[in-house]
Structures are given as structure tokens and as C-alpha cells.
Design a protein around this motif. Structure first.
Motif, PDB file in Angstrom:
ATOM      1  N   VAL A 290      -0.125  -2.910   3.066  1.00 55.10           N
ATOM      2  CA  VAL A 290      -1.552  -2.748   2.825  1.00 55.10           C
ATOM      3  C   VAL A 290      -1.974  -1.366   3.298  1.00 55.10           C
ATOM      4  O   VAL A 290      -1.570  -0.928   4.383  1.00 55.10           O
ATOM      5  N   LEU A 291      -2.766  -0.679   2.500  1.00 52.23           N
ATOM      6  CA  LEU A 291      -3.308   0.625   2.874  1.00 52.23           C
ATOM      7  C   LEU A 291      -4.808   0.606   2.618  1.00 52.23           C
ATOM      8  O   LEU A 291      -5.257   0.277   1.518  1.00 52.23           O
ATOM      9  N   SER A 292      -5.593   0.931   3.648  1.00 50.34           N
ATOM     10  CA  SER A 292      -7.048   0.998   3.517  1.00 50.34           C
ATOM     11  C   SER A 292      -7.517   2.397   3.882  1.00 50.34           C
ATOM     12  O   SER A 292      -6.887   3.083   4.692  1.00 50.34           O
ATOM     13  N   PHE A 293      -8.608   2.833   3.264  1.00 53.21           N
ATOM     14  CA  PHE A 293      -9.164   4.139   3.623  1.00 53.21           C
ATOM     15  C   PHE A 293     -10.658   4.169   3.396  1.00 53.21           C
ATOM     16  O   PHE A 293     -11.214   3.373   2.639  1.00 53.21           O
ATOM     17  N   THR A 294     -11.311   5.106   4.071  1.00 51.21           N
ATOM     18  CA  THR A 294     -12.703   5.459   3.803  1.00 51.21           C
ATOM     19  C   THR A 294     -12.736   6.950   3.508  1.00 51.21           C
ATOM     20  O   THR A 294     -11.930   7.722   4.043  1.00 51.21           O
ATOM     21  N   ALA A 295     -13.672   7.362   2.653  1.00 55.23           N
ATOM     22  CA  ALA A 295     -13.742   8.758   2.236  1.00 55.23           C
ATOM     23  C   ALA A 295     -15.161   9.089   1.805  1.00 55.23           C
ATOM     24  O   ALA A 295     -16.005   8.204   1.635  1.00 55.23           O
ATOM     25  N   THR A 296     -15.423  10.378   1.611  1.00 57.74           N
ATOM     26  CA  THR A 296     -16.704  10.832   1.069  1.00 57.74           C
ATOM     27  C   THR A 296     -16.430  11.740  -0.119  1.00 57.74           C
ATOM     28  O   THR A 296     -15.427  12.458  -0.162  1.00 57.74           O
ATOM     29  N   ILE A 447     -12.336  15.226  -2.512  1.00 53.18           N
ATOM     30  CA  ILE A 447     -12.424  13.988  -1.745  1.00 53.18           C
ATOM     31  C   ILE A 447     -11.940  14.259  -0.328  1.00 53.18           C
ATOM     32  O   ILE A 447     -10.844  14.790  -0.127  1.00 53.18           O
ATOM     33  N   ARG A 448     -12.773  13.917   0.648  1.00 54.06           N
ATOM     34  CA  ARG A 448     -12.421  14.116   2.048  1.00 54.06           C
ATOM     35  C   ARG A 448     -12.255  12.741   2.691  1.00 54.06           C
ATOM     36  O   ARG A 448     -13.212  11.982   2.825  1.00 54.06           O
ATOM     37  N   TYR A 449     -11.010  12.423   3.048  1.00 59.12           N
ATOM     38  CA  TYR A 449     -10.719  11.134   3.658  1.00 59.12           C
ATOM     39  C   TYR A 449     -11.091  11.181   5.136  1.00 59.12           C
ATOM     40  O   TYR A 449     -10.786  12.132   5.844  1.00 59.12           O
ATOM     41  N   GLN A 450     -11.750  10.121   5.583  1.00 60.72           N
ATOM     42  CA  GLN A 450     -12.185  10.041   6.971  1.00 60.72           C
ATOM     43  C   GLN A 450     -11.249   9.206   7.823  1.00 60.72           C
ATOM     44  O   GLN A 450     -11.012   9.509   8.986  1.00 60.72           O
ATOM     45  N   LYS A 451     -10.705   8.139   7.237  1.00 63.51           N
ATOM     46  CA  LYS A 451      -9.879   7.227   8.017  1.00 63.51           C
ATOM     47  C   LYS A 451      -8.889   6.502   7.115  1.00 63.51           C
ATOM     48  O   LYS A 451      -9.246   6.060   6.023  1.00 63.51           O
ATOM     49  N   PHE A 452      -7.636   6.407   7.555  1.00 62.55           N
ATOM     50  CA  PHE A 452      -6.624   5.585   6.905  1.00 62.55           C
ATOM     51  C   PHE A 452      -6.193   4.487   7.871  1.00 62.55           C
ATOM     52  O   PHE A 452      -6.099   4.713   9.080  1.00 62.55           O
ATOM     53  N   GLU A 453      -5.905   3.320   7.323  1.00 64.04           N
ATOM     54  CA  GLU A 453      -5.328   2.231   8.110  1.00 64.04           C
ATOM     55  C   GLU A 453      -4.056   1.772   7.413  1.00 64.04           C
ATOM     56  O   GLU A 453      -4.070   1.437   6.224  1.00 64.04           O
ATOM     57  N   VAL A 454      -2.954   1.763   8.167  1.00 63.31           N
ATOM     58  CA  VAL A 454      -1.658   1.356   7.629  1.00 63.31           C
ATOM     59  C   VAL A 454      -1.385  -0.090   8.038  1.00 63.31           C
ATOM     60  O   VAL A 454      -1.379  -0.418   9.233  1.00 63.31           O
ATOM     61  N   ASN A 455      -1.191  -0.960   7.057  1.00 65.54           N
ATOM     62  CA  ASN A 455      -0.918  -2.378   7.253  1.00 65.54           C
ATOM     63  C   ASN A 455      -1.955  -3.080   8.136  1.00 65.54           C
ATOM     64  O   ASN A 455      -1.610  -3.796   9.092  1.00 65.54           O
ATOM     65  N   PRO A 456      -3.250  -2.897   7.847  1.00 65.61           N
ATOM     66  CA  PRO A 456      -4.260  -3.640   8.601  1.00 65.61           C
ATOM     67  C   PRO A 456      -4.229  -5.120   8.207  1.00 65.61           C
ATOM     68  O   PRO A 456      -3.786  -5.478   7.115  1.00 65.61           O
ATOM     69  N   SER A 457      -4.681  -5.975   9.095  1.00 67.83           N
ATOM     70  CA  SER A 457      -4.775  -7.403   8.805  1.00 67.83           C
ATOM     71  C   SER A 457      -6.139  -7.673   8.177  1.00 67.83           C
ATOM     72  O   SER A 457      -7.169  -7.614   8.847  1.00 67.83           O
ATOM     73  N   LEU A 458      -6.143  -7.951   6.880  1.00 65.72           N
ATOM     74  CA  LEU A 458      -7.399  -8.150   6.151  1.00 65.72           C
ATOM     75  C   LEU A 458      -7.621  -9.630   5.882  1.00 65.72           C
ATOM     76  O   LEU A 458      -6.768 -10.291   5.281  1.00 65.72           O
ATOM     77  N   PRO A 459      -8.774 -10.166   6.274  1.00 62.51           N
ATOM     78  CA  PRO A 459      -9.080 -11.562   5.932  1.00 62.51           C
ATOM     79  C   PRO A 459      -9.271 -11.710   4.426  1.00 62.51           C
ATOM     80  O   PRO A 459      -9.659 -10.755   3.740  1.00 62.51           O
TER      81      PRO A 459
END
Length: 466
Positions: A290-296, A447-459
Motif C-alpha cells: 500500500v502506498l499513500s500520499f498527500t500533495a498540492t 506537483i509537490r508531494y508533502q507526505k508519503f506513507e509506505v504500507n500504512p494500515s488502512l481501515p
């Protein structure tokens, strides 16, 4: 990582924007219309639409002309909330809707009011446009012609500008192009929408200039073209983004000007990709679930979740803390939520979103590399460009001399899309880009990425409809 943020982001900039109440048409109104090509694989068209409406009932839509202040393209009337435009030549008429906020609903896009101010907000204004044909499912070689124009105002009467144009060719075993650049500086003055640029070399240029300084991103209409002001961090990222971005921007698809050779073999390409896999994270990349990110991007907030085993992708778009759109891919199909309504995800959009599993960073997982059929590899002075095919789709990986992924391209959508990566950082063992310049069709976005999460536990609730 290949972006899954598409051209509709720019359209959303002109939706849900609050302005002061206005019951008159007096000034410049402008917006961007995105239209699909009539040729399959022909890409998207960008038209910058601008009108100067006068109180006497006349209008001008040719703000690039020297006589724009007096030129009359036609006349308009306002009946209730309906704006009727009739051109002087032919029988062409337009019907728009005047919104309660004072802006104009042009049907599929919005025209925003641009005040004629006596000052220009200092900053860096940029206009990018790409015209493309072929590619995609057309069976033809993609040919793209792009241009970048920028103006930098210091707020003290000084300016600098730069212009660049480039031609790119992408096709079966084909990659080439050329580019041109120019620049200048001097002093400027603004008076009632007329911008005067006095260059240090003695030249003088006159332009129409209107700007809406109240909302971000700050938008300016210069000669009828729409420029956006980049914030200071984005300017810094463009000018000091490091060797990764500089090398990719000078060598991708420009074989004739960068000393490209084709001495490497197909087996060499597999070895190069496996080395890139190790550099990008190796086991950590291969074990990515799983890969999650936030960006602007352009004043919008973007968040995304990519579930590789479940073949799910979710893209959320926010403006001023309010959720305005969700796209979700679930296997081969999906849905779009907007304004409280859910509609099916178009097949071409499903293909675009699904390509994230096979292109860019995720395309460098060992399982993906093993499934690729290498078509060719080109050695450049900055690294290697590898072209491969999977399930009839073409994927391109550009690696610098350190085997880092600095650019990628594919033809999974309407037209080839490209991404240039920079500001690389290691997050939980995976090398990820925190800045991306993404081009698809005629749209180019930073695109400027603010945060990446590698293998987060997503409900599981994460994947619910809003």
C-alpha cells in the motif's frame, strides 16, 4: 512514481470559487476550456478563453491584438441570468449564464472576473501549453509541440522573462526532438490593463494584463493567455531541483542533441532495470503493498491511496479543506463522486488510473520487470532510456548515471503522458520523488508531494463512497 492526477484538476480550479456579488459586465472575464480531440488518441485541447466586456454592450475576445482596447468583436445583452453574445462576422452566437457570485458559467468551464489594477502582485507567472497529435490508440507516432513562457515581477518596477519551445516525438522505436530558449529583462509599468515592458536592449513591448489577486493560485491574463503565479517554494524547486531533474529535462526524447547511442543490448536493459530496482528500494520496493500520499497542485490539495494486492486506487481532491471530487478504481472498473453524485469511471480513465501499477516507480518492482518485453535501450550522456511493452502498452523509464528513476512515460491514456521526478528522498527504504512535473496531452502541472506513507494500515472504511 507516475502521477494519477489528471487534467480535470485544472478545471476544478474554476469551480466552487467565491467572488463578490456583481450585476454588471464590465471588465475582463477569463477561463480555460478543455476539449477532447476528434481523433482517437489525439489528446486533449486547451483553449484559454478571455472576453473584455464593456458597459456599452460591446465585447472583444482578441486581447492579443494591439487595438484590443477599442476593437469590437461583437455585442452582448443580458436577459435575467442569460448572457447572449453575437459576433459581428457570420452567425456565431454564444449563450452563457451569469452566476450569483458575479462569474460566468460558460458550460463546462467558468470565466472569472479579472480586475484591471494599477499594480501587479510580485512573483513568477508561468504559462505552459502542449499541442499533441497521434499516440494513444491512434496507431500513429506521437508528435508534441510545447511552449513555456514566464514573467517574473519584483514589485519594484523590474522584470525578467523567458520563453522556451520544444518538439518531442515518441513512437515505436522512435524518440527525438529539439528545443529553443530566449530570455530578457528590464523595467515595467502597468496602467488600466496595459503592461509596458522596456527591455535593457532597447526593445519595448505592450501587452494586455489583467489579474485576480484575491484567490490562490493567483491568475493573470496576459494577451488573452492564462498565466499562474508559482509560490516561492515552487520557484525554488524549479531552479534548484538538483541533478536528477536537470539531467532528465535535457535528455529525455532528445536523441539528436544529447549524444544518444544504441550500443546497449536488450539483455543490458533488463540488467539496468534490476539495478534501478535495487537503487529505488530493492526488497522494500518489491514488498510494497500500500502506498499513500498527500500533495498540492495549483492551489488544490490531493490525497491518494494505492492498494496493490486489491488493485484499488483512490484519488481525492480538496479545495480549502472541502472534498470536491473522488475517483476510485476497483479492478477494471470504478466510479467518480462529485457534487453528491456518483457516476461510473469511464473506461479510458480506468486504464489511466490502472497504469500506476505498471509504470514509473511501481513499474520497477521485480514482478513488473520480469513481465516486460524490452523494445530498445538508448544510452545518453546522462544515463539510459529504456522502452518496454506490456499487454500492448508502451512504458519508458529514464535512469540517470546513478540508476535512479528521473523520468517515465507511457501511452496507457488518450495520449502519452510523461513525468519528470526530482527531490528524491528515502521513506521506509523506498526512494520516492517529492516533486513531479507531469505532462499529459496539453496539460503540464507541477506537483509537490508533502507526505508519503509506505504500507500504512488502512481501515476498509477508507474505500467507502463519501
Amino acid at each position: 512514481m507516475k502521477t494519477i492526477v489528471r487534467y480535470t484538476l485544472l478545471m476544478l480550479l474554476f469551480i466552487n470559487t467565491a467572488w463578490g456579488q456583481s450585476n454588471t459586465l464590465n471588465g475582463v472575464y477569463a477561463g480555460i476550456e478543455i476539449t477532447p480531440s476528434t481523433v482517437m488518441g489525439g489528446g486533449m485541447g486547451r483553449d484559454d478563453i478571455s472576453f473584455l466586456f464593456r458597459p456599452d454592450g460591446s465585447f472583444c475576445d482578441e486581447l492579443h491584438k494591439p487595438d484590443w482596447t477599442t476593437r469590437v468583436s461583437g455585442h452582448y445583452t443580458v436577459t435575467g441570468k442569460t448572457i447572449n453574445l453575437k459576433y459581428n462576422t457570420g452567425t456565431r452566437t454564444l449563450h452563457y449564464k451569469l452566476e450569483n457570485d458575479g462569474n460566468i458559467d460558460a458550460g463546462g468551464y467558468y470565466l472569472l472576473h479579472q480586475p484591471a489594477d494599477s499594480s501587479i502582485p510580485p512573483g513568477y507567472y508561468q504559462f505552459s501549453k502542449i499541442n499533441g497529435s497521434g499516440g494513444g490508440n491512434s496507431g500513429m507516432t506521437y508528435v508534441g509541440v510545447g511552449s513555456d513562457n514566464s514573467l517574473n515581477f519584483d514589485g519594484k518596477g523590474n522584470f525578467s522573462n523567458s520563453r522556451a519551445s520544444a518538439t518531442a516525438v515518441i513512437g515505436e522505436g522512435v524518440g527525438g526532438g529539439n528545443s529553443r530558449k530566449s530570455s530578457g529583462k528590464g523595467t515595467y509599468k502597468i496602467n488600466k490593463g496595459t503592461l509596458t515592458l522596456n527591455f535593457d536592449d532597447g526593445r519595448t513591448e505592450l501587452h494586455s494584463f489583467f489579474c485576480r489577486p484575491g484567490d490562490k493560485p493567483i491568475m493573470a491574463v496576459i494577451d488573452g493567455n492564462i498565466f499562474f503565479m508559482e509560490d516561492k517554494q515552487e520557484q525554488k524547486g524549479q531552479s534548484t531541483s538538483g541533478n536528477a531533474e536537470r539531467s532528465s529535462s535535457t535528455s529525455m526524447g532528445a536523441n539528436s542533441s544529447t549524444g544518444t547511442t544504441e550500443n546497449a543490448t536488450i539483455s543490458d536493459a533488463k540488467t539496468m532495470l534490476l539495478k534501478a530496482n535495487a537503487v529505488q528500494g530493492g526488497t522494500a520496493l518489491d514488498n510494497l503493498k500500500v502506498l499513500s500520499f498527500t500533495a498540492t497542485m495549483q492551489g488544490l490539495q490531493v490525497s491518494s491511496h494505492i492498494d496493490l494486492p486489491g488493485k484499488r486506487v483512490r484519488l481525492e481532491i480538496w479545495k480549502n479543506g472541502k472534498l470536491i471530487q473522488v475517483e476510485q478504481l476497483e479492478g477494471e472498473t470504478g466510479w467518480i463522486w462529485q457534487n453528491g453524485k456518483v457516476t461510473p469511471l469511464p473506461p479510458i480513465r480506468s486504464s489511466e488510473m490502472g497504469s500506476v501499477f505498471h509504470s514509473g516507480l511501481l513499474g520497477l518492482r521485480r514482478t513488473e520487470i520480469d513481465a516486460l518485453t524490452i523494445k530498445n535501450v538508448k544510452q545518453t550522456s546522462s544515463g539510459n532510456v529504456i522502452t518496454a511493452v506490456k499487454n500492448g502498452k508502451q512504458f519508458i523509464f529514464m535512469l540517470n548515471d546513478q540508476s535512479q528513476l528521473v523520468a517515465a512515460a507511457d501511452n496507457t491514456g488518450r495520449v502519452p503522458s510523461t513525468s519528470v521526478y526530482s527531490n528524491l528522498r528515502v521513506i521506509d527504504g523506498v526512494l520516492l520523488p517529492f516533486q513531479e512535473i507531469a505532462t499529459s496531452g496539453q496539460q503540464r502541472n507541477l506537483i509537490r508531494y508533502q507526505k508519503f506513507e509506505v504500507n500504512p494500515s488502512l481501515p476498509e472504511i477508507t474505500w467507502n463512497k463519501p
